[in-house]
Design an enzyme around this catalytic site. Structure first.
Site, PDB file in Angstrom:
ATOM      1  N   SER A  64     -30.332 -94.940  13.694  1.00  0.00           N
ATOM      2  CA  SER A  64     -30.425 -93.719  12.886  1.00  0.00           C
ATOM      3  C   SER A  64     -31.622 -92.833  13.224  1.00  0.00           C
ATOM      4  CB  SER A  64     -30.463 -94.066  11.396  1.00  0.00           C
ATOM      5  OG  SER A  64     -29.185 -94.457  10.965  1.00  0.00           O
ATOM      6  N   LYS A  67     -30.891 -89.245  13.803  1.00  0.00           N
ATOM      7  CA  LYS A  67     -30.831 -88.208  12.768  1.00  0.00           C
ATOM      8  C   LYS A  67     -32.023 -87.254  12.803  1.00  0.00           C
ATOM      9  CE  LYS A  67     -27.808 -91.055   9.996  1.00  0.00           C
ATOM     10  NZ  LYS A  67     -27.793 -92.398   9.435  1.00  0.00           N
ATOM     11  N   SER A 119     -30.512 -91.928   4.955  1.00  0.00           N
ATOM     12  CA  SER A 119     -29.815 -92.173   6.213  1.00  0.00           C
ATOM     13  C   SER A 119     -28.293 -92.138   6.060  1.00  0.00           C
ATOM     14  CB  SER A 119     -30.249 -93.529   6.806  1.00  0.00           C
ATOM     15  OG  SER A 119     -30.026 -93.552   8.196  1.00  0.00           O
ATOM     16  N   LYS A 226     -38.589 -91.505   9.965  1.00  0.00           N
ATOM     17  CA  LYS A 226     -37.214 -92.008   9.864  1.00  0.00           C
ATOM     18  C   LYS A 226     -37.117 -93.470  10.248  1.00  0.00           C
ATOM     19  CE  LYS A 226     -32.839 -91.447   9.065  1.00  0.00           C
ATOM     20  NZ  LYS A 226     -32.801 -92.891   8.698  1.00  0.00           N
TER      21      LYS A 226
END
Length: 395
Positions: A64, A67, A119, A226
């Site tokens: 992720s 992202k 997420s 993140k």
């Protein structure tokens, strides 16, 4: 038209860093922090200098962390108050989810919060379809942005980071991407948020999202970025923190002890590579009639602070009038007289524009004052400066 070029050694002034210029990587003169990561990198956000790298160009799955690219592309290509609709292909997307309803509409801004704090893979797909017309169209934008930033070891196949062949990046590339994204005030604000609520059109209660990034609560000065995990990528993390006006970002891929490793990496950067002010704005250049157009800060180890070399390059353009025979001076760059190049260990790390004394010096825009999709304004400003400087750099 003829151009007169003067090259003058300058020991006083260094540089205005442009995104098109190469950035140096800190040499292994200082023992870096130990990590459990398969790959890791640490970057100074202001300069883009990589301060530490462990197998930093190894191409790996990134889960992720994808992202980060999804968010910055969406911010740059759309409006925060756009309504994003959840399509059948975005609804009930596997993996982490915001549990959005089929056909539900949410502002892009709120969906970006859900994307980065929780997420949400459903949010990633919905955002991609809204901005790119389809996931495939959005992926084209992601890869185009990667090329623009200079991410030479990255390729994206989807907006959420679920494992897919041909979907990969590196710790160094993710560090550069994060530094780029953190210059955007919208992105910066979202990833620093610990808790966010958003209207829920289908229920009596609001969405309430708690950021999965524990660094925000564990590390002094933490302000992003993140988390990521898949069964094939394992634990991945990008974190950022700001202390004494310096922002650093750390990246680890496949690291089972990432929280502690990131604390060590950030501590290392702040201790050994503090930002050093090496030029002030409108500082006179000795023995000339020019002043610097920008100040400059750069992360330097103590052993490097005497190793910066500077060179003043002055350009003057003149034209011969064909009508009256008088030589007339033209100034297409509004007083811009040249530049000062700065090198560290033989590598160009940036250039400061210099102006004739008394001429107008355009102010540098503040990223916090940028409008919606703010980095576009800063990028346009930087592009304009590159165009001006290309005039001065051309032979």
């Amino acid at each position: 038209m003829r151009k007169i070029t003067k090259v003058i050694a300058c020991m006083l002034i260094p540089v205005f860093l442009l995104s098109s210029l190469g950035t140096t990587q800190a040499q292994a003169t200082i023992q870096g922090p130990s990590t459990h990561a398969q790959s890791a990198a640490l970057i100074d956000v202001t300069s883009g200098r990589i301060l530490y790298s462990k197998d930093g160009d190894k191409e790996l799955r990134i889960a992720s962390l994808t992202k980060i690219m999804t968010a910055i592309v969406a911010i740059e290509h759309s409006k925060l108050d756009d309504k994003v609709k959840v399509s059948p292909s975005a609804f009930a997307k596997e993996g982490s989810s915001l549990y959005l309803k089929l056909g539900e509409e949410m502002t892009l801004e709120n969906m970006l919060y859900g994307l980065m704090l929780r997420s949400g893979n459903d949010a990633a797909s919905a955002i991609a379809e809204h901005v790119g017309g389809s996931e495939e169209g959005f992926v084209l934008l992601m890869n185009k942005k990667a090329e623009q930033i200079g991410l030479t070891h990255s390729h994206f196949m989807n907006p959420h980071g679920l494992d897919a062949e041909g979907h990969y990046s590196t710790a160094n590339d993710l560090a550069r991407l994060t530094a780029y994204a953190l210059h955007n005030p919208v992105f910066k604000r979202i990833v620093a948020t610990e808790d966010k609520s958003a209207p829920n059109p289908n229920e009596s209660w609001e969405y309430s999202w708690h950021n999965k990034n524990k660094m925000l609560r564990m590390y002094e000065g933490a302000d992003g970025v993140k988390t990521g995990y898949t069964k094939k990528a394992f634990r991945c993390l990008v974190s950022s923190a700001t202390r004494n006006g310096q922002q650093l970002a750390a990246v680890t891929l496949n690291d089972g002890n990432d929280w502690n490793d990131h604390a060590r990496m950030l501590d290392f950067g702040f201790e050994y590579f503090p930002l050093v002010e090496v030029a002030k704005q409108e500082q006179p250049v000795q023995n000339t009639d020019v002043v610097t157009g920008r100040g400059f800060w750069y992360p330097l180890a103590k052993s490097e602070q005497g190793s910066l070399t500077k060179k003043l390059i002055l350009h003057e353009s003149r034209t011969q009038s064909e009508t009256d025979g008088k030589e007339q001076s033209t100034d297409p760059s509004f007083g811009l007289a040249g530049r000062i190049d700065m090198q560290l260990d033989g590598k160009l790390v940036g250039s400061i524009p210099v102006y004739r004394k008394g001429s107008y010096i355009p102010p540098e825009p503040k990223t916090e004052d940028a409008t919606l999709g703010g980095i576009g304004d800063v990028s346009s400003w930087a592009a304009a400066w590159r165009a001006v400087l290309s005039h001065l750099l051309s032979p």
